[in-house]
Design a protein around this motif. Structure first.
Motif, PDB file in Angstrom:
ATOM      1  N   ILE A  28      98.446  34.775 -16.277  1.00 48.02           N
ATOM      2  CA  ILE A  28      98.478  33.632 -17.190  1.00 48.02           C
ATOM      3  C   ILE A  28      99.893  33.436 -17.716  1.00 48.02           C
ATOM      4  CG2 ILE A  28      96.050  33.851 -17.845  1.00 48.02           C
ATOM      5  CD1 ILE A  28      96.967  35.185 -20.438  1.00 48.02           C
ATOM      6  N   THR A  29     100.124  32.221 -18.236  1.00 46.43           N
ATOM      7  CA  THR A  29     101.458  31.827 -18.707  1.00 46.43           C
ATOM      8  C   THR A  29     101.605  32.056 -20.208  1.00 46.43           C
ATOM      9  OG1 THR A  29     101.253  30.034 -17.080  1.00 46.43           O
ATOM     10  CG2 THR A  29     103.173  29.997 -18.539  1.00 46.43           C
ATOM     11  N   HIS A  30     100.576  31.653 -20.969  1.00 44.78           N
ATOM     12  CA  HIS A  30     100.614  31.735 -22.426  1.00 44.78           C
ATOM     13  C   HIS A  30      99.291  32.259 -22.966  1.00 44.78           C
ATOM     14  CE1 HIS A  30     104.288  29.320 -22.441  1.00 44.78           C
ATOM     15  NE2 HIS A  30     103.674  28.412 -21.725  1.00 44.78           N
ATOM     16  N   ILE A  31      99.346  32.894 -24.136  1.00 50.39           N
ATOM     17  CA  ILE A  31      98.162  33.226 -24.913  1.00 50.39           C
ATOM     18  C   ILE A  31      98.174  32.347 -26.153  1.00 50.39           C
ATOM     19  CG2 ILE A  31      96.999  35.014 -26.267  1.00 50.39           C
ATOM     20  CD1 ILE A  31      98.135  37.083 -24.349  1.00 50.39           C
ATOM     21  N   SER A  32      97.044  31.697 -26.437  1.00 47.64           N
ATOM     22  CA  SER A  32      96.987  30.768 -27.552  1.00 47.64           C
ATOM     23  C   SER A  32      95.625  30.856 -28.234  1.00 47.64           C
ATOM     24  CB  SER A  32      97.220  29.334 -27.061  1.00 47.64           C
ATOM     25  OG  SER A  32      96.992  28.390 -28.093  1.00 47.64           O
ATOM     26  N   ASP A  33      95.607  30.724 -29.553  1.00 52.15           N
ATOM     27  CA  ASP A  33      94.349  30.720 -30.289  1.00 52.15           C
ATOM     28  C   ASP A  33      93.506  29.495 -29.943  1.00 52.15           C
ATOM     29  OD1 ASP A  33      94.839  33.122 -31.614  1.00 52.15           O
ATOM     30  OD2 ASP A  33      95.887  32.123 -33.268  1.00 52.15           O
ATOM     31  N   ASP A  34      94.159  28.437 -29.485  1.00 52.03           N
ATOM     32  CA  ASP A  34      93.451  27.212 -29.087  1.00 52.03           C
ATOM     33  C   ASP A  34      93.999  26.786 -27.728  1.00 52.03           C
ATOM     34  OD1 ASP A  34      92.285  24.721 -28.763  1.00 52.03           O
ATOM     35  OD2 ASP A  34      92.471  24.183 -30.885  1.00 52.03           O
ATOM     36  N   PRO A  35      93.495  27.377 -26.650  1.00 58.97           N
ATOM     37  CA  PRO A  35      94.054  27.103 -25.324  1.00 58.97           C
ATOM     38  C   PRO A  35      94.002  25.632 -24.919  1.00 58.97           C
ATOM     39  CG  PRO A  35      92.603  29.009 -25.239  1.00 58.97           C
ATOM     40  CD  PRO A  35      92.412  28.383 -26.586  1.00 58.97           C
ATOM     41  N   LEU A  36      92.912  24.936 -25.260  1.00 56.51           N
ATOM     42  CA  LEU A  36      92.801  23.533 -24.864  1.00 56.51           C
ATOM     43  C   LEU A  36      93.828  22.674 -25.586  1.00 56.51           C
ATOM     44  CD1 LEU A  36      91.407  21.391 -23.218  1.00 56.51           C
ATOM     45  CD2 LEU A  36      89.673  21.193 -25.014  1.00 56.51           C
ATOM     46  N   LYS A  37      93.985  22.883 -26.883  1.00 61.47           N
ATOM     47  CA  LYS A  37      94.985  22.132 -27.630  1.00 61.47           C
ATOM     48  C   LYS A  37      96.382  22.420 -27.095  1.00 61.47           C
ATOM     49  CE  LYS A  37      96.769  21.354 -32.314  1.00 61.47           C
ATOM     50  NZ  LYS A  37      96.642  21.739 -33.748  1.00 61.47           N
ATOM     51  N   HIS A  38      96.672  23.682 -26.818  1.00 59.95           N
ATOM     52  CA  HIS A  38      97.968  24.080 -26.266  1.00 59.95           C
ATOM     53  C   HIS A  38      98.192  23.394 -24.915  1.00 59.95           C
ATOM     54  CE1 HIS A  38     101.051  27.549 -25.927  1.00 59.95           C
ATOM     55  NE2 HIS A  38     101.328  26.674 -24.979  1.00 59.95           N
ATOM     56  N   ALA A  39      97.164  23.404 -24.069  1.00 64.69           N
ATOM     57  CA  ALA A  39      97.283  22.791 -22.739  1.00 64.69           C
ATOM     58  C   ALA A  39      97.519  21.292 -22.844  1.00 64.69           C
ATOM     59  CB  ALA A  39      96.024  23.075 -21.929  1.00 64.69           C
ATOM     60  N   LEU A  40      96.822  20.638 -23.757  1.00 62.88           N
ATOM     61  CA  LEU A  40      96.991  19.197 -23.925  1.00 62.88           C
ATOM     62  C   LEU A  40      98.382  18.855 -24.457  1.00 62.88           C
ATOM     63  CD1 LEU A  40      93.480  18.241 -25.339  1.00 62.88           C
ATOM     64  CD2 LEU A  40      94.454  17.548 -23.133  1.00 62.88           C
ATOM     65  N   THR A  41      98.916  19.712 -25.329  1.00 63.18           N
ATOM     66  CA  THR A  41     100.289  19.500 -25.816  1.00 63.18           C
ATOM     67  C   THR A  41     101.291  19.598 -24.674  1.00 63.18           C
ATOM     68  OG1 THR A  41      99.728  20.348 -28.018  1.00 63.18           O
ATOM     69  CG2 THR A  41     102.052  20.343 -27.399  1.00 63.18           C
ATOM     70  N   LEU A  42     101.102  20.584 -23.790  1.00 58.79           N
ATOM     71  CA  LEU A  42     101.961  20.695 -22.610  1.00 58.79           C
ATOM     72  C   LEU A  42     101.827  19.463 -21.724  1.00 58.79           C
ATOM     73  CD1 LEU A  42     101.383  24.430 -21.575  1.00 58.79           C
ATOM     74  CD2 LEU A  42     103.510  23.448 -22.457  1.00 58.79           C
ATOM     75  N   ALA A  43     100.596  19.002 -21.534  1.00 61.97           N
ATOM     76  CA  ALA A  43     100.361  17.825 -20.697  1.00 61.97           C
ATOM     77  C   ALA A  43     101.036  16.589 -21.284  1.00 61.97           C
ATOM     78  CB  ALA A  43      98.864  17.583 -20.538  1.00 61.97           C
TER      79      ALA A  43
END
Length: 274
Positions: A196-211
């Motif tokens: 994996i690339t990142h660990i996040s408490d909110d993976p979906l929110k983190h992924a959407l921010t990257l997107a």
């Protein structure tokens, strides 16, 4: 992009496609209908030029628990496993989707999509579920998520493209240990080893921010960068250097490239064409 399927939810907004596995009662396990749905989504995403980034996640607190155990009934009866919903088992060595079979395609297709794919991982990503998230360009996982190259538990090998992906991400000895033992490993271990690339408490929110960050970049350059990176794993240095130059020649001076420069200079949000 219409999609009506009981196994997957698809939403598209602001050039981002959100793909959510929708079988929470089975921890999003992979059955024939799920394989069918994922392949269908891949075709629709590839055909939609308005999409600039994809986010893949699971519903019900899990990404994907791997192959549905009901698929093993055929193995126990020495009949093989059907992955296409038919009565007869599919011969896995048959190439049905380009260089792949169907079960390989539902992983490899994320690499072949022209736009970046980000996996947001909660709960478990086991066996085929782990292989699917490895197909993504970027993987974000919750701190308590768990992973396993699970196939050896069932007396089989991982066969959904991971051998061609893991070797570029993870040390050889780590791949071998986890494959041979089928043991669970944590998000911290997964990040340390490259799963994996990142660990996040909110993976979906983190992924959407990257997107959202990706969507604000020249879509032509993003697609070209993905092509160059994907090709680089299989090229000689001379081929790779030439590929960079060829792609750059195509981009320089185009409307979207000029818009990227002007937006940066004028400190405004760019307006790209698809």
């Amino acid at each position: 992009m219409p999609l009506v399927h009981e196994r997957i939810d698809v939403t598209i907004e602001d050039h981002i496609a959100q793909i959510k596995f929708a079988r929470p009662e089975k921890m999003n396990a992979l059955d024939a209908k799920m394989f069918e749905a994922i392949a269908m989504v891949g075709e629709l995403l590839e055909a939609d030029s308005s999409i600039r980034a994809v986010v893949v996640s699971g519903s019900g607190g899990n990404f994907c628990s791997g192959l549905d155990k009901s698929n093993f009934e055929g193995l126990l009866q020495q009949k093989g496993v059907s992955v296409d919903g038919g009565e007869k088992p599919t011969r896995l060595a048959e190439r049905t989707h380009g260089i792949a079979n169907l079960v390989q395609h539902v992983v490899w297709m994320w690499r072949e999509l022209p736009v970046p794919v980000i996996a947001a991982i909660d709960g478990v990503a086991l066996g085929g579920g782990l292989q699917i998230c490895l197909g993504a360009d970027i993987r974000v996982a919750a701190p308590d998520s768990r992973f396993s190259i699970l196939e050896m538990k069932w007396g089989i090998i991982p066969d959904m493209s991971s051998s061609q992906i893991m070797r570029h991400l993870i040390r050889d000895d780590v791949i071998r240990e986890l494959t041979y033992t089928a043991r669970l490993f944590s998000a911290e271990e997964a990040k340390q080893w490259g799963f994996i690339t990142h660990i996040s408490d909110d993976p979906l929110k983190h992924a959407l921010t990257l997107a959202e960050n990706i969507v604000d970049k020249n879509p032509d350059a993003i697609r070209a960068a993905k092509r160059v990176i994907e090709q680089s794993y299989h090229q000689t240095p001379a081929q790779g250097l030439l590929a960079e130059s060829v792609e750059q020649d195509k981009i320089m001076g185009t409307a979207n490239q000029i818009e990227a420069v002007m937006a940066a200079l004028q400190k405004r949000k760019p307006q790209f064409s698809n």
